[in-house]
Write a protein that holds these residues in place. Sequence first.
Motif, PDB file in Angstrom:
ATOM      1  N   THR A  57    -112.036 -70.256  42.104  1.00 45.20           N
ATOM      2  CA  THR A  57    -110.757 -70.462  42.795  1.00 45.20           C
ATOM      3  C   THR A  57    -110.952 -70.429  44.316  1.00 45.20           C
ATOM      4  O   THR A  57    -112.031 -70.098  44.814  1.00 45.20           O
ATOM      5  CB  THR A  57    -109.744 -69.376  42.399  1.00 45.20           C
ATOM      6  N   LYS A  58    -109.876 -70.742  45.023  1.00 43.99           N
ATOM      7  CA  LYS A  58    -109.914 -70.690  46.486  1.00 43.99           C
ATOM      8  C   LYS A  58    -110.279 -69.295  46.968  1.00 43.99           C
ATOM      9  O   LYS A  58    -110.955 -69.126  47.988  1.00 43.99           O
ATOM     10  CB  LYS A  58    -108.551 -71.070  47.065  1.00 43.99           C
ATOM     11  N   VAL A  83    -116.792 -72.324  48.645  1.00 39.57           N
ATOM     12  CA  VAL A  83    -115.933 -73.083  47.732  1.00 39.57           C
ATOM     13  C   VAL A  83    -115.200 -74.183  48.495  1.00 39.57           C
ATOM     14  O   VAL A  83    -114.482 -73.915  49.463  1.00 39.57           O
ATOM     15  CB  VAL A  83    -114.899 -72.155  47.045  1.00 39.57           C
ATOM     16  N   GLN A  84    -115.378 -75.409  48.055  1.00 39.60           N
ATOM     17  CA  GLN A  84    -114.716 -76.542  48.688  1.00 39.60           C
ATOM     18  C   GLN A  84    -113.461 -76.913  47.887  1.00 39.60           C
ATOM     19  O   GLN A  84    -113.505 -77.009  46.662  1.00 39.60           O
ATOM     20  CB  GLN A  84    -115.662 -77.733  48.787  1.00 39.60           C
ATOM     21  N   TYR A  85    -112.362 -77.100  48.613  1.00 40.58           N
ATOM     22  CA  TYR A  85    -111.102 -77.447  47.954  1.00 40.58           C
ATOM     23  C   TYR A  85    -110.200 -78.200  48.935  1.00 40.58           C
ATOM     24  O   TYR A  85    -110.278 -78.010  50.146  1.00 40.58           O
ATOM     25  CB  TYR A  85    -110.384 -76.186  47.451  1.00 40.58           C
ATOM     26  N   ARG A 110    -104.342 -75.591  54.296  1.00 44.01           N
ATOM     27  CA  ARG A 110    -105.505 -74.734  54.034  1.00 44.01           C
ATOM     28  C   ARG A 110    -106.497 -75.498  53.153  1.00 44.01           C
ATOM     29  O   ARG A 110    -106.153 -75.960  52.062  1.00 44.01           O
ATOM     30  CB  ARG A 110    -105.078 -73.446  53.343  1.00 44.01           C
ATOM     31  N   ALA A 111    -107.713 -75.648  53.618  1.00 46.58           N
ATOM     32  CA  ALA A 111    -108.716 -76.411  52.894  1.00 46.58           C
ATOM     33  C   ALA A 111    -110.108 -76.020  53.369  1.00 46.58           C
ATOM     34  O   ALA A 111    -110.275 -75.445  54.439  1.00 46.58           O
ATOM     35  CB  ALA A 111    -108.497 -77.911  53.114  1.00 46.58           C
ATOM     36  N   ASN A 112    -111.103 -76.344  52.566  1.00 48.26           N
ATOM     37  CA  ASN A 112    -112.498 -76.131  52.946  1.00 48.26           C
ATOM     38  C   ASN A 112    -113.307 -77.347  52.491  1.00 48.26           C
ATOM     39  O   ASN A 112    -113.352 -77.641  51.293  1.00 48.26           O
ATOM     40  CB  ASN A 112    -113.065 -74.874  52.300  1.00 48.26           C
ATOM     41  N   PRO A 113    -113.911 -78.079  53.421  1.00 49.62           N
ATOM     42  CA  PRO A 113    -113.914 -77.841  54.872  1.00 49.62           C
ATOM     43  C   PRO A 113    -112.545 -78.105  55.489  1.00 49.62           C
ATOM     44  O   PRO A 113    -111.711 -78.784  54.880  1.00 49.62           O
ATOM     45  CB  PRO A 113    -114.946 -78.848  55.375  1.00 49.62           C
ATOM     46  N   VAL A 166    -114.392 -84.497  52.893  1.00 47.78           N
ATOM     47  CA  VAL A 166    -114.821 -84.486  51.489  1.00 47.78           C
ATOM     48  C   VAL A 166    -113.826 -85.208  50.587  1.00 47.78           C
ATOM     49  O   VAL A 166    -114.199 -85.997  49.720  1.00 47.78           O
ATOM     50  CB  VAL A 166    -115.010 -83.036  50.990  1.00 47.78           C
ATOM     51  N   TYR A 167    -112.529 -84.971  50.798  1.00 47.15           N
ATOM     52  CA  TYR A 167    -111.505 -85.473  49.880  1.00 47.15           C
ATOM     53  C   TYR A 167    -110.718 -86.668  50.414  1.00 47.15           C
ATOM     54  O   TYR A 167    -109.853 -87.198  49.728  1.00 47.15           O
ATOM     55  CB  TYR A 167    -110.548 -84.338  49.519  1.00 47.15           C
TER      56      TYR A 167
END
Length: 219
Positions: A57-58, A83-85, A110-113, A166-167
């Motif tokens: 999870t995040k 964790v990437q999301y 809120r996200a990674n990256p 990434v997304y």
Amino acid sequence: MKVSVSVSLFLMCLVSQVKGIDPSNQNELQWFRNGVQVNLAEENRRSRSSLCVQPVTKEDNGAVFICQLKADASVNSSIEFDVQYPPDLNDTKEVFVEETSDVVLSCDVRANPPVTVAWKKDGEVLDLTSGSYITTNNGINARLSITKTKRDVHQGTYTCEVNSSVYGIMGRTFTVMVQDKVLRFPVGPTIAGVVVVLCTIVFALISRRNKIIKCIKPN
């Protein structure tokens, strides 16, 4: 270790005989997540031990998992999750606001990256130098504040567009409708005025009670 959100991970830890440690307990292993010990079944502590993180999870972003020898904590191995999301977006909201009132449009970014954010109005990049717009972004929420809305200036379709390496591109759309300002009746002062009038009438009636009684008393 880079990992995507929602996947399942199995972590494995192995140990061989360590010199200078009592053989009866030298192979017992322990797991820790961010310094907090993880409960393991008895059969999952000897010589080899596995840990399942399901699903990722995040909240696991930045988490450090450590497997160590119970008899000697210096014998250990650790892994940190990256964790990437994506942000939780790609939806549409309707916003109704009275003319001359303020309104705030908000996106969870809120996200990674981390993502970059751009605000658009009716498909065009929003000109923040006009129209009483203020933007803020703390890495968790991106907000567009509009002060003293005017129908001819602010009504339209706004988009919080985020770009992730990434997304890709995603966003949230707001359909802002500026309505006529409703004139509200001042209930508080009105009630106070009515109470004062009623009290005045009651006191007047009490003061003239005898005369009124005489007037209505039959001869």
